[in-house]
Design an enzyme around this catalytic site. Structure first.
Site, PDB file in Angstrom:
ATOM      1  N   ASP A   1      -0.404   5.673   3.500  1.00  0.00           N
ATOM      2  CA  ASP A   1      -0.970   4.646   2.625  1.00  0.00           C
ATOM      3  C   ASP A   1      -1.694   5.350   1.472  1.00  0.00           C
ATOM      4  O   ASP A   1      -1.621   6.578   1.345  1.00  0.00           O
ATOM      5  CB  ASP A   1      -1.905   3.702   3.395  1.00  0.00           C
TER       6      ASP A   1
ATOM      7  N   HIS B   1       1.491   0.983  -1.673  1.00  0.00           N
ATOM      8  CA  HIS B   1       0.680   1.725  -0.695  1.00  0.00           C
ATOM      9  C   HIS B   1       1.107   3.197  -0.648  1.00  0.00           C
ATOM     10  O   HIS B   1       1.096   3.813   0.421  1.00  0.00           O
ATOM     11  CB  HIS B   1       0.783   1.093   0.695  1.00  0.00           C
TER      12      HIS B   1
ATOM     13  N   GLU C   1       3.141  -6.092  -0.529  1.00  0.00           N
ATOM     14  CA  GLU C   1       2.066  -6.039  -1.523  1.00  0.00           C
ATOM     15  C   GLU C   1       2.343  -5.111  -2.704  1.00  0.00           C
ATOM     16  O   GLU C   1       1.444  -4.430  -3.167  1.00  0.00           O
ATOM     17  CB  GLU C   1       0.751  -5.625  -0.846  1.00  0.00           C
TER      18      GLU C   1
ATOM     19  N   GLU D   1      -8.961  -0.103   8.125  1.00  0.00           N
ATOM     20  CA  GLU D   1     -10.030   0.093   7.140  1.00  0.00           C
ATOM     21  C   GLU D   1     -11.409   0.165   7.782  1.00  0.00           C
ATOM     22  O   GLU D   1     -12.252   0.968   7.395  1.00  0.00           O
ATOM     23  CB  GLU D   1     -10.023  -1.042   6.103  1.00  0.00           C
TER      24      GLU D   1
HETATM   25  C1  ACM Z   1       0.029  -6.493   5.351  1.00  0.00           C
HETATM   26  O1  ACM Z   1      -0.946  -6.909   5.995  1.00  0.00           O
HETATM   27  N1  ACM Z   1      -0.116  -6.128   4.080  1.00  0.00           N
HETATM   28  C2  ACM Z   1       1.351  -6.389   5.939  1.00  0.00           C
END
Ligand code: ACM
Length: 538
Positions: A202, A264, A319, A460
């Site tokens: 990421d 990411h 995303e 996180e």
């Molecule tokens: C995600 O939670 N962005 C897959």
């Protein structure tokens, strides 16, 4: 004390029985469980012999290994019974028709327990159930004094509702040491969970050694969000990861690697800007999907396929702020050249390059539901996280689906309003228990494409083992029951007393969990979880 008896006809019968029933608290609930009237119990003694032949011997050795620490004696294995009581483990391929690849039959009488299955996975799950028929102290790592290692006489016939019973963990955000990984795998196996997706890359860090691109780890792993600043972080050597894969497979858990793209990818783009970064203005989160980036990521996947034998390889796909490609001259020129009408088509083209590549090698691409945008790659499996609509659309189009919606399966969300967790939603154990992986909109043919479901522990806010386990349990116990047990056996009030016993097992195994009555206020720090930008932070 009462116990539920599930008849083969599917109806449930309440049986009144003695205190032995208190010992029957299997999680997830078996498909059929019938308590026998016979007097007596099967009692484990040092003379008990485990009888197994051929491939079943491998599972027999595991049974010896898990019973020995708490019992304080190591059972002998043999190919034929002797004088003492016997636990017989048998493989019988003909059982596959009735029990599938992971099902098992367990019969316990006063002198003999037999576990039969078509495949080793079934024997393994039968053994997990057998452990749960013993007192929770059997999960301890030291001799437990004064315990009665007896099992009530009963018949169990059991098999899973779904083949994909998954969890995701995220060492990209906070590195997870190998020994913690193994501890996590052990607890999954107890619950008959069988897929562990690892979010290996990421913006915050690249965590897997790729020999062709050493800077992914020498540069790309050198930061994390632990608060210790740049220079920390960590990564798994290929040999570390092979060790984890083997350890998990030994417990019938398939590791699914996730290599994120095209978004990411901050850590990778920072390490290899020539191939991956947008120019002239770098964007830490989204790579430039140019042909050189396709080659780069395919080379990465070649090494990934060598480490991970899983049929499914996860390429993320979520995303992507594809808007940044609109204002990038190189990407605009590439889109004109390739005839892409918009950035969604460019995204879709990039994902298709990975799909074709993986499919040619006999693997299957799996990606988050954004891979539906701009046309779905032909062989892809969709992991539906933004609700279930992506999964529904994909299943209707004939694609396999894993349901992983934020509404019920995001285990990084808090379990009570005042606890630490991402976002504002509360997902408690009851909410998870109410998760139904097959939406009503799917007919029976379409529903067959739903492989199962998965709980997500984005990392996180998960900095150590205690918190990871606190966020996982007891929610993963509920998820395991949703994904394993028959739909019509689902009963939260029936689940709770079994769960309470199961929590004792977790305690004995040194696995942390959120207590059901715990109103502990941990405090919220959502500000910690802003997007991390590798280019700004290095
Ligand atoms: C995600 O939670 N962005 C897959």
């Amino acid at each position: 004390m009462t116990v539920l008896k599930r008849m083969s006809s599917g109806c449930l019968v309440l049986l009144l029985c003695s205190q032995v029933c208190a010992a029957i608290s299997v999680v997830p609930q078996p498909a059929e469980l019938e308590l026998m009237d016979e007097n007596g119990m099967f009692k484990f003694t040092p003379e008990t012999v485990i009888v197994a032949r051929g491939e079943a011997e491998g599972e027999a050795k595991k049974l010896v290994r898990v019973l020995a620490p708490a019992m304080g004696f190591e059972l002998k294995t043999a190919k034929t019974p002797g004088k003492g009581s016997v636990v017989l483990l048998e493989l019988d391929a003909a059982l596959e028709e009735s029990l599938g690849k992971e099902g098992y039959r367990l019969r316990a009488g006063p002198e003999l327990i037999s576990i039969s299955a078509a495949q080793r996975a079934g024997l393994f799950y039968g053994i997990q159930t057998l452990r749960q028929l013993l007192p929770p102290a059997i999960y301890g790592s030291r001799k437990a004094e004064g315990e009665d290692w007896s099992v009530p006489c009963l018949k169990i016939t059991d098999y899973p509702r779904f083949g994909w019973r998954g969890l995701l963990i995220d060492p990209a955000r906070h590195f997870i040491p190998v020994k913690d990984f193994k501890h996590y795998v052990d607890a999954m196996a107890v619950h008959k969970l069988n897929r562990l997706q690892i979010h290996l890359t990421d913006n915050e860090g690249w965590r897997i050694e790729i020999k062709r691109y050493p800077k992914l780890t020498t540069v790309g792993s050198k930061s994390d969000r632990s608060g210790r600043g740049p220079g920390h972080g960590g990564f798994y050597s290929q040999s570390d990861m092979r060790d984890i894969v083997r350890y998990a497979l030994d417990r019938h858990i398939t590791i699914i690697p996730e290599i994120e793209m095209p978004a990411h990818t901050g850590a990778a783009s920072y390490a290899y800007p020539e191939e991956l970064a947008l120019k002239p203005k770098r964007n830490g989160h989204v790579l430039a999907p140019r042909p050189a980036a396709v080659t780069f990521m395919q080379n990465v996947l070649t090494e990934i396929m060598d480490i991970f034998p899983s049929r499914h390889i996860h390429i993320g796909g979520d995303e992507a702020n594809t808007g940044v490609w609109k204002s990038n001259e190189e990407m605009q020129e590439q889109m004109r050249r390739m005839g892409h009408a918009n950035v969604h088509e460019l995204h879709s083209w990039f994902i298709r390059q990975m799909d074709t590549f993986l499919t040619e090698k006999g693997r299957r691409l799996v990606g988050w539901d954004e891979i539906l945008q701009g046309g779905l790659a032909s062989g892809a499996t969709v992991m539906s996280w933004r609700g279930t609509s992506g999964g529904i659309a994909a299943a209707k189009a004939g694609h396999d689906v894993v349901m992983a919606p934020t509404s019920h399966t995001y285990f990084d969300y808090r379990q009570a309003p005042k606890e630490l967790g991402l976002g504002r939603s509360v997902i408690d154990v009851q909410k998870v228990y109410a998760f139904e992986p097959i939406p009503a909109d799917l007919n029976a043919d379409e529903a067959r494409h739903v492989l199962g479901g998965q709980g997500q522990l984005w990392g996180e806010l998960i900095k150590d083992r205690e918190r990871r386990e606190f966020m996982t349990y007891p929610r993963a116990c509920a998820l395991a029951e949703v994904l394993w047990s028959p739909k019509d056996a689902r009963d939260f009030n029936g689940f709770l007393p079994r769960l309470n016993v199961n929590l004792k097992r977790l305690r004995a195994s040194n696995v942390n969990y959120r207590r059901l009555d715990d109103l502990l206020i941990v405090g919220t720090r959502d500000s910690e979880v802003e997007e991390f930008d590798y280019f700004e932070n290095n």
